[in-house]
Design an enzyme around this catalytic site. Sequence first.
Site, PDB file in Angstrom:
ATOM      1  N   HIS A  71      19.464  17.127  13.687  1.00  0.00           N
ATOM      2  CA  HIS A  71      19.659  18.750  14.173  1.00  0.00           C
ATOM      3  C   HIS A  71      20.176  19.508  12.857  1.00  0.00           C
ATOM      4  CE1 HIS A  71      23.953  18.148  12.552  1.00  0.00           C
ATOM      5  NE2 HIS A  71      23.741  16.650  13.036  1.00  0.00           N
ATOM      6  N   ASP A 324      21.843  12.287  11.793  1.00  0.00           N
ATOM      7  CA  ASP A 324      21.502  11.862  10.304  1.00  0.00           C
ATOM      8  C   ASP A 324      21.369  10.503  10.225  1.00  0.00           C
ATOM      9  OD1 ASP A 324      24.316  11.793  10.556  1.00  0.00           O
ATOM     10  OD2 ASP A 324      24.669  12.427   8.612  1.00  0.00           O
TER      11      ASP A 324
END
Length: 442
Positions: A71, A324
């Site tokens: 994101h 991540d």
Amino acid sequence: MIFKFFFLVAYFAFSAEASILSPPYPQTSTDQSNVLRYLNGGPFVENTGFGLPLDPPYGCKIEQVQLFMRHGERYPTKSAGKTFETLYQKLKNDTVTSYSGPLAFVKDLEYFVNDPENYEMESTKGVYSGLLEAYRLGAFFRERYESLLDSSSVVPIFAASQQRVVDTARSFGKGLFLDQYNSSCSIQIINEVGKMNGANTLTPITNCLSYNTSLYQHTFGENIYQAEAERLNALSPGFNITPDDIFTMGAYCGYELNVKGKSDMCQALSMDAFQALQYQDDLQKFYQFGPGHNMSAVSGGLLANASAQLLQEDRKVVFSFMHDNDLLTYFTALGLPTDTELSTEEIEFHRSFKTSEFIPQGARLIIEKLNCSDSENVRFIVNDKVYPLPGCSSGPGFTCPLEETIELLTPEHEYAEACGLPDDRPHELTFYWDWEPTFTDN
């Protein structure tokens, strides 16, 4: 004669044609002083790369593209926000009679989160806006991969279910399809809450029952943070900065950049502090989600194996959005970070593993399958820079032959077995193949 000599020197020195003061290839190197390379949670920054061009190698044509993306830039989480608010209140309440030195800006400082509802969400303003970054990337894909897009069919965009991930996927889709977004794009939300999805997930760490993220317990940088605190207190009298505050200030800098596009907090810290802050974050990620964890490659192997299957199909585009840590396990499965261990005693400046190189906000892995006249090859683009696979770069433009790529992407251990998935949970990743068009979440 002497006058003539100096005249000629001056002429050539300042002649536009001679270009002595403006060489065609800059002789300066400033990239590693870029603060974005040292932030925990800060804005996207390109991989330093190897100087290879993004254009396809001569004689090669792109046949398929896969995108795996974190994101975009976001507000801090609620828990991090409480820490930032505490630091903000401490700085504003310290007894300072004359604001000076690196912390002089505190006199006019305002906390950068003005609405608690924004915590954990994508940033929408400023030059580092997460949603704007995703939109621009979508526009880049529209231009670069236009020949792969079929306007007559619906394209799925797969996204893990946290709102910030879904919002990034939507913004990317809008940049990609513009006014055809509602009819050409279907956002496929893959649930990441709980562990019932088993292997059918974009967040394999969460669903792996045997993945222990608490293995790493080391701390780093106390002496450097102490020296930095003493420096700030000496140069800005009246403040009471502690070593713990230095770590918080570094993170504050990154997230304020995400939200506002600028941060005086970044200017207050020295490069010594940023080096320690980066290394502390690198250590944590390395041993929790990178090569230092025994289950990282297993977790990332789930997504890598899906990529291998997709590379063998005629599908043209595949878009996936996640977090991540899950993306980092994919990089680990590929063998891109080449370190096998990191020192907990001192900074290893010559390491290949740096979180800013692999998983800044908005990090992306792009996989391109290329038809190169008499062969099919694959290349990997990490954060906008071509990144040859270690040990596999014999194809045109240092690409990896398709057969070798598939072999490298095929995991050594089965995810379901290694993660101890019970029989009542999916043991395979299938959502890339069994999705159905829906437009209710667009």
